[in-house]
Design a protein around this motif. Sequence first.
Motif, short mmCIF file in Angstrom:
data_model
loop_
_atom_site.label_atom_id
_atom_site.label_comp_id
_atom_site.label_asym_id
_atom_site.label_seq_id
_atom_site.Cartn_x
_atom_site.Cartn_y
_atom_site.Cartn_z
N TYR A 37 0.89 -0.87 -0.23
CA TYR A 37 -0.51 -0.12 -0.19
C TYR A 37 0.95 1.49 -0.26
O TYR A 37 1.68 1.30 1.13
CB TYR A 37 -1.38 0.06 1.30
N ALA A 38 0.48 2.30 -0.62
CA ALA A 38 1.39 3.40 -1.09
C ALA A 38 0.97 4.18 0.07
O ALA A 38 2.24 4.52 0.86
CB ALA A 38 0.85 4.40 -2.21
N SER A 39 -0.03 3.87 1.13
CA SER A 39 0.23 4.91 2.45
C SER A 39 1.30 4.37 3.21
O SER A 39 1.59 4.59 4.15
CB SER A 39 -1.08 4.79 3.00
N VAL A 40 1.63 2.90 3.31
CA VAL A 40 2.16 2.40 4.40
C VAL A 40 3.23 3.02 3.99
O VAL A 40 4.16 3.10 4.99
CB VAL A 40 2.47 0.52 4.02
N ALA A 47 11.34 4.69 1.32
CA ALA A 47 11.91 5.34 0.17
C ALA A 47 11.55 4.33 -1.53
O ALA A 47 11.20 3.16 -1.28
CB ALA A 47 13.34 5.24 -0.29
N LEU A 48 10.73 5.60 -2.34
CA LEU A 48 10.74 4.46 -3.26
C LEU A 48 12.06 3.53 -4.13
O LEU A 48 11.37 2.63 -5.08
CB LEU A 48 9.92 5.33 -3.89
N ASP A 49 13.25 3.75 -3.90
CA ASP A 49 14.30 3.75 -4.00
C ASP A 49 14.58 2.01 -3.40
O ASP A 49 15.78 1.54 -3.53
CB ASP A 49 14.96 3.90 -4.42
N ASP A 50 13.39 1.67 -2.03
CA ASP A 50 14.05 0.37 -2.04
C ASP A 50 13.66 -0.70 -2.41
O ASP A 50 12.87 -0.85 -3.40
CB ASP A 50 13.07 0.65 -0.46
N PRO A 51 15.68 -1.56 -1.72
CA PRO A 51 15.22 -2.68 -3.27
C PRO A 51 14.11 -3.69 -3.24
O PRO A 51 14.12 -4.31 -4.68
CB PRO A 51 16.72 -3.37 -2.83
N PHE A 53 11.19 -2.79 -3.00
CA PHE A 53 9.71 -2.38 -3.04
C PHE A 53 9.74 -1.37 -4.13
O PHE A 53 9.38 -0.40 -4.46
CB PHE A 53 9.01 -2.28 -2.11
N GLU A 54 11.29 -1.50 -4.69
CA GLU A 54 11.47 -0.30 -6.24
C GLU A 54 10.55 -0.76 -7.39
O GLU A 54 11.13 0.17 -7.82
CB GLU A 54 12.74 -1.15 -6.34
N GLU A 55 9.88 -1.69 -7.64
CA GLU A 55 8.93 -2.13 -8.95
C GLU A 55 7.27 -1.17 -8.54
O GLU A 55 7.06 -1.02 -7.28
CB GLU A 55 8.31 -3.47 -9.11
N GLU A 56 7.76 -0.12 -9.84
CA GLU A 56 6.57 1.19 -9.02
C GLU A 56 5.09 -0.28 -9.38
O GLU A 56 4.43 0.38 -9.00
CB GLU A 56 6.19 2.01 -10.86
N ALA A 57 5.10 -1.00 -10.50
CA ALA A 57 4.05 -2.08 -10.37
C ALA A 57 3.18 -2.94 -8.91
O ALA A 57 2.35 -3.00 -8.75
CB ALA A 57 3.61 -3.19 -11.29
N ASP A 58 4.75 -2.70 -7.81
CA ASP A 58 4.12 -3.10 -6.68
C ASP A 58 3.39 -2.32 -5.38
O ASP A 58 3.08 -3.45 -4.95
CB ASP A 58 5.98 -3.41 -6.09
N ILE A 59 3.28 -1.22 -5.78
CA ILE A 59 2.57 -0.03 -5.08
C ILE A 59 1.32 0.23 -5.41
O ILE A 59 1.05 0.41 -6.62
CB ILE A 59 3.59 1.15 -5.39
#
Length: 82
Positions: A37-40, A47-51, A53-59
């Motif tokens: 979840y983006a809110s989490v 950070a969005l570059d955390d390995p 959770f870095e895949e944009e499709a994951d969020i």
Amino acid sequence: MLGGSGVELLRKVAQESAEVETRVESLRNEGVKINVYASVLEGEKIALDDPLFEEEADIIPSGVAEICKLQQKSLSILDHEK
């Protein structure tokens, strides 16, 4: 889909074992989707570059909306807290 406790657990295990990032990437390569979840991410200041959770499709913006979308496709949702 990972909420707050799932994200916390995954990050904790990743800190304890360098193998976790490799396994997460391997799962992605096999077609497994690991949604968070983006809110989490925002609330935990991850950070969005955390390995992990870095895949944009994951969020995903909303867990509720995603669950509704999956149920419309006749997929079942398992809740680990019940």
